[in-house]
Design a protein around this motif. Structure first.
Motif, PDB file in Angstrom:
ATOM      1  N   ALA A 245      44.802  44.530  39.709  1.00 23.40           N
ATOM      2  CA  ALA A 245      45.949  43.657  40.240  1.00 23.40           C
ATOM      3  C   ALA A 245      44.558  42.819  40.844  1.00 23.40           C
ATOM      4  CB  ALA A 245      46.166  44.456  41.037  1.00 23.40           C
ATOM      5  N   TYR A 246      43.777  43.377  41.493  1.00 30.06           N
ATOM      6  CA  TYR A 246      42.276  42.660  41.844  1.00 30.06           C
ATOM      7  C   TYR A 246      42.495  41.758  41.111  1.00 30.06           C
ATOM      8  CZ  TYR A 246      38.355  41.613  43.907  1.00 30.06           C
ATOM      9  OH  TYR A 246      37.226  41.245  45.105  1.00 30.06           O
TER      10      TYR A 246
ATOM     11  N   ALA B 114      43.988  40.533  48.230  1.00 31.51           N
ATOM     12  CA  ALA B 114      43.791  41.412  47.190  1.00 31.51           C
ATOM     13  C   ALA B 114      42.257  41.982  47.734  1.00 31.51           C
ATOM     14  CB  ALA B 114      43.165  40.891  45.683  1.00 31.51           C
ATOM     15  N   LEU B 115      41.245  40.714  48.607  1.00 32.48           N
ATOM     16  CA  LEU B 115      40.200  40.653  48.655  1.00 32.48           C
ATOM     17  C   LEU B 115      39.813  41.464  50.009  1.00 32.48           C
ATOM     18  CD1 LEU B 115      38.422  37.048  48.269  1.00 32.48           C
ATOM     19  CD2 LEU B 115      37.650  38.993  46.842  1.00 32.48           C
TER      20      LEU B 115
ATOM     21  N   ARG C 234      35.792  40.192  54.018  1.00 33.94           N
ATOM     22  CA  ARG C 234      35.078  40.780  54.265  1.00 33.94           C
ATOM     23  C   ARG C 234      35.042  41.101  55.826  1.00 33.94           C
ATOM     24  NH1 ARG C 234      30.636  42.263  50.995  1.00 33.94           N
ATOM     25  NH2 ARG C 234      31.281  41.649  48.666  1.00 33.94           N
TER      26      ARG C 234
ATOM     27  N   LEU D  18      45.176  39.133  41.452  1.00 33.41           N
ATOM     28  CA  LEU D  18      45.328  38.330  41.959  1.00 33.41           C
ATOM     29  C   LEU D  18      44.132  37.484  42.793  1.00 33.41           C
ATOM     30  CD1 LEU D  18      46.866  40.900  44.075  1.00 33.41           C
ATOM     31  CD2 LEU D  18      48.429  38.811  43.300  1.00 33.41           C
ATOM     32  N   LEU D  19      43.347  37.829  42.339  1.00 34.39           N
ATOM     33  CA  LEU D  19      42.054  36.692  42.408  1.00 34.39           C
ATOM     34  C   LEU D  19      41.593  35.508  41.460  1.00 34.39           C
ATOM     35  CD1 LEU D  19      38.692  38.891  43.029  1.00 34.39           C
ATOM     36  CD2 LEU D  19      40.292  38.067  44.748  1.00 34.39           C
ATOM     37  N   ARG D  20      42.705  35.563  40.203  1.00 32.01           N
ATOM     38  CA  ARG D  20      42.703  34.366  39.360  1.00 32.01           C
ATOM     39  C   ARG D  20      44.077  33.517  40.061  1.00 32.01           C
ATOM     40  NH1 ARG D  20      38.850  33.667  36.312  1.00 32.01           N
ATOM     41  NH2 ARG D  20      37.906  35.438  35.268  1.00 32.01           N
ATOM     42  N   GLY D  21      44.482  32.993  41.391  1.00 35.53           N
ATOM     43  CA  GLY D  21      45.481  33.171  41.515  1.00 35.53           C
ATOM     44  C   GLY D  21      47.382  33.604  41.059  1.00 35.53           C
TER      45      GLY D  21
ATOM     46  N   ARG E 162      40.607  45.352  48.669  1.00 36.74           N
ATOM     47  CA  ARG E 162      40.188  45.609  47.822  1.00 36.74           C
ATOM     48  C   ARG E 162      38.724  46.318  48.874  1.00 36.74           C
ATOM     49  NH1 ARG E 162      34.790  44.904  48.037  1.00 36.74           N
ATOM     50  NH2 ARG E 162      35.023  42.512  47.615  1.00 36.74           N
TER      51      ARG E 162
ATOM     52  N   LEU F 120      37.548  52.056  42.980  1.00 28.43           N
ATOM     53  CA  LEU F 120      39.320  51.245  41.965  1.00 28.43           C
ATOM     54  C   LEU F 120      39.923  52.188  41.462  1.00 28.43           C
ATOM     55  CD1 LEU F 120      39.752  47.796  43.313  1.00 28.43           C
ATOM     56  CD2 LEU F 120      39.457  49.441  44.835  1.00 28.43           C
TER      57      LEU F 120
ATOM     58  N   PHE G 243      34.597  46.223  40.291  1.00 24.17           N
ATOM     59  CA  PHE G 243      34.343  47.652  41.599  1.00 24.17           C
ATOM     60  C   PHE G 243      35.421  48.757  41.018  1.00 24.17           C
ATOM     61  CE2 PHE G 243      34.461  42.996  43.512  1.00 24.17           C
ATOM     62  CZ  PHE G 243      33.404  43.097  44.147  1.00 24.17           C
TER      63      PHE G 243
ATOM     64  N   ARG H 257      44.927  35.470  46.934  1.00 20.64           N
ATOM     65  CA  ARG H 257      43.481  36.090  46.649  1.00 20.64           C
ATOM     66  C   ARG H 257      43.733  36.437  48.086  1.00 20.64           C
ATOM     67  NH1 ARG H 257      39.858  31.278  44.453  1.00 20.64           N
ATOM     68  NH2 ARG H 257      39.927  32.244  42.325  1.00 20.64           N
TER      69      ARG H 257
END
Lengths: 259, 536
Positions: free
Chosen positions: A109-110, B307-308, B390, A113-116, B311, A102, A99, B304
């Motif tokens: 950071a994205y 963050a989504l 989204r 955090l997505l990885r928990g 973004r 960013l 992405f 999570r």
């Protein structure tokens, strides 16, 4: 860098591909690839452009649905149990699909955090990675405006952030300057020494010869040779073996005479 | 080494046309879905051509000169406006010939512009417009004989050239404005001006229609006949009326505006060819807190989902296509209800239409970021989380806008008591729209070309986008029809219960649609990625 200890009874293979097949329209891109990547190995996947390296790796990490065959990462079936397989995997995809609107720190950071992961760990590791890879912890440039080498490095940082057991890297050294390449090599070697497994694709012989414990040569979607570097290379140079296996054309000296 | 520099050959526009046709054919080969879209496009263009021809030929058949004057001049002006507004709002611009691809070729600007212009004429929209406006020639022939017909034919061709040039110039200028981060505010102003051009015309039309004041229409038509909007369309009628002196003047107006537009287009094309050079923001550094703080700000949760959403929200502003969609919606969203309520019309349908417009930007939401979606797949974000995040990001931007629009429309229309009911209708349509669009965005995702223009569409892409848009709009209208009828029947009661009922309706529709979309995404992630990856 910390790599979690292997689980009790974990299979020897970090990645195991069985009869992977992919067809695009009428072209057979990958035909029945079987490959075992031993845990703790530094595995180089060699092949000319368009040989099927990226297609194979995309199917192995769950980005491209294979027409037939199965793929296991650390013993988990990628297509049947994706969550378990993906949790222990870090990927640097081809063309660095990120992405890119960013900034570097935001992107890390994205991913964290997505990885928990919890915010404190994400912050600490992100700063460390940005510092080690010389991307700048306070850099507010968008990733889309990065140079090619910086994009590779931020992609690698995203793949490393959650300390995966297996790293799958597509052309990690392409378009990277020598200084950054040396830094990436050093990080990867330390990661393998710590018990991690790396598999990466490349068509640069010197890099593969210098780094890898194992190599596989793929062309026209078929796996031609694979095994330890010594067994594939024999007493010749890797480049000689590669050109012979792939069937490159030898120069007669008479073509392009007008040049 | 023998280097010979070849004589520069004279370049005609035909290679551009051939290249475009070949690109279209190449894009269709082996892709049944695109062939279906293409055929549908041909059918719709054919229907438009036949319908338009019939409409414009009617005054000639009945021999009514006054009706001919109104229809040709007003209808022609609307056609011109359509060529400006429709590409911006709905269809995008067919950019199979991306100007950036020609940057390295030794082409003079004049050759390039001429080639791209002729190639733009060789498309379904231009052909069907030409066929439709030939109805005007038939009217002119019936009213004034062969001389009038010839004059009208010249006018129609000039008008078509003007339409195409105007559409290209405006989208190119708007795209250039959006591309550079410094002048994006300028682009907003520019678009507002374009939208404002619609204003006086629409107001006059509505006012005239209300009073059935045909004289006002006739005067308006004659005035427009002396502007580039309708100068071309009206020359045949001038011949029929014996005003021969007007013909060269009007053709001069058309030719002059055409030259001006081509010059404007060529000026903005330079920027498109050089591409999105980064400016300003590169290399800014500073001590700015923790990475998670930078991404999430102070309020979003460190999870999570947070963050989504963070973004996604950033992308609505940092990505030109999304920014274009957002700005377009804002301008259209404010303008539409205002123009209707100022004329004393009912705010209900307008409110529903605003909610519908808001949601259209999500119809191809996965196409916006190209193959970057791979990053989420590698991490294994569940489909439901992806969809909810989204929608949440879009709603945080759109819901405040809807509130502002409802207040502005209610206040200017002098009926503040309608604000809650209208807002309820907007939210209901928006929720129903999300419920419909989210599954569509998973099933019908398509790749956008990696062009620098936010309006660029690959060949066939404009058709896909247009059909998708029309289909979704019809679906939403059907889904919210019961509520519209209810609001109409209940009258004053709706003023009280409109907001809660609308919100409940919208939420229910959203929950159903997002559930379907989430499950569908879980099953189809690799297919969605393959569909949005450019150049496959």
């Amino acid at each position: 860098m910390t790599v979690p200890a292997p689980r009790e009874g974990e299979q020897a293979a970090a990645m195991s591909l069985h009869g992977l097949i992919k067809r695009f329209d009428t072209k057979l891109a990958v035909s029945a690839v079987d490959l075992e990547v031993p845990a703790g190995s530094f595995y180089g996947l060699l092949g000319p452009n368009g040989a099927g390296k990226t297609t194979t790796l995309s199917m192995a990490v769950g980005l491209l649905r294979p027409d037939a065959g199965r793929a296991f990462l650390l013993g988990y079936d990628v297509w049947a149990d994706p969550a378990a397989a993906k949790a222990r995997l870090g990927v640097l995809p081809d063309g660095v699909r990120l992405f890119d609107r960013l900034t570097g720190p935001e992107l890390l950071a994205y991913h964290g955090l997505l990885r928990g992961m919890d915010a404190a760990t994400v912050d600490q590791r992100s700063r460390e990675l940005l510092d080690v890879l010389e991307l700048g912890t306070g850099n507010r440039t968008l990733v889309v405006d990065y140079s090619a080498g910086m994009r590779k490095k931020i992609g690698l940082a995203c793949a490393l952030l959650h300390a995966p057991r297996l790293l799958v890297l597509d052309e990690p050294f392409e378009a990277v300057d020598p200084v950054s390449a040396a830094r990436i090599r050093e990080i990867l070697q330390r990661y393998v020494a710590g018990g991690g497994t790396v598999i990466f694709s490349s068509h640069v012989m010197e890099v593969v010869e210098r780094l890898c414990s194992h190599v596989a040569i793929i062309s026209d979607g078929v796996l031609r040779r694979h095994g330890t570097l010594a067994s594939v290379r024999g007493d010749r140079s890797l480049e000689e073996v590669f050109v012979q296996v792939v069937g490159g054309r030898t120069s007669t000296g008479s073509e392009l005479a007008w040049l | 080494m023998a280097l010979t520099i070849p004589q520069r050959p004279p370049v005609s526009p035909w290679p551009f046309v051939k290249l475009k046709l070949r690109l279209i054919a190449g894009g269709l080969r082996g892709r049944p879905a695109r062939i279906v879209l293409f055929v549908l496009g041909v059918v719709m263009a054919g229907l438009f051509a036949i319908g338009g021809y019939a409409l414009f030929a009617v005054p000639g058949v009945v021999g009514d000169e006054r009706a001919a004057g109104m229809l040709l001049q007003l209808g022609g002006s609307l056609l011109v406006l359509g060529w400006v507004v429709l590409p911006l709002l709905f269809f995008g611009v067919d950019e199979s010939l991306d100007p950036a691809r020609f940057a390295l070729l030794p082409l003079r600007r004049r050759t390039l512009i001429l080639g791209m212009f002729v190639a733009a004429l060789a498309g379904l929209p231009a052909l069907s417009t030409l066929a439709a406006t030939l109805g005007m020639v038939s009217t002119a022939a019936a009213l004034g004989g062969s001389g009038a017909a010839f004059a009208e034919l010249a006018g129609v061709v000039g008008g078509l050239l003007l339409c195409v040039a105007l559409s290209r110039a405006v989208t190119s200028a708007f795209a250039t404005g959006l591309r550079s981060r410094r002048s994006r505010d300028l682009a907003v102003v520019l678009f507002a001006v374009v939208a404002a051009l619609l204003g006086p015309l629409q107001l006059a039309l509505l006012a005239g229609a209300e009073r059935a004041d045909w004289d006002a229409f006739a005067v308006l038509g004659d005035v427009l006949g002396w502007t580039p909007f309708a100068a071309g369309w009206s020359v045949g009628l001038d011949v029929a009326d014996g005003r021969l002196w007007a013909v060269p003047l009007k053709l001069l107006i058309v030719a002059g505006s055409l030259a001006g537009l081509l010059w404007w287009w060529s000026a903005t094309l330079e920027g498109a060819m050089v591409g999105a050079a980064s400016n300003g923001s590169s290399g800014r550094t500073g001590d700015v807190g923790s990475p998670t703080g930078l991404l999430l700000g102070r309020r979003l949760p460190r999870t999570r989902f947070g963050a989504l959403v963070a973004r996604e929200t950033r992308y609505w502003w940092r990505e030109t296509r999304r920014r274009a969609a957002l700005i377009t919606f804002t301008v259209a969203g404010f303008f539409l209800p205002l123009s209707i309520t100022l004329n004393g019309g009912s705010g209900g349908p307008a409110a529903a239409f605003v909610g519908l417009l808001a949601v259209l930007a999500l119809a191809n939401q996965f196409g916006y970021e190209g193959n970057a979606y791979a990053a989420n797949m590698i991490i294994g974000v569940p489909g439901r989380t992806e969809i909810h995040s989204r929608a949440a990001a879009h709603a945080t931007l759109v819901l405040p806008l809807l509130l502002l629009i409802a207040i502005a429309a209610g206040a200017t229309g002098g009926r503040p008591e309608h604000i809650p009911g209208d807002l309820g209708l907007m939210i209901a349509t928006y929720g129903a729209g999300l419920g419909l669009v989210l599954p569509v965005s998973v099933r019908a995702a398509f790749a956008l070309p990696p062009s620098t223009s936010p309006f660029a569409m690959s060949s066939g892409g404009g058709m896909a986008k247009g059909l998708l848009t029309v289909g979704v709009m019809l679906g939403i209208l059907v889904a919210t029809a019961p509520l519209q009828i209810l609001a109409f029947l209940l009258g004053d009661v709706w003023l009280w219960i409109g907001l809660p009922v609308g919100v409940a309706f919208g939420c229910a529709a959203y929950l159903i649609g997002s559930g379907v979309a989430g499950e569908s995404l879980d099953r189809r992630m690799p297919e969605v990625l393959a569909a949005v990856t450019p150049g496959r």
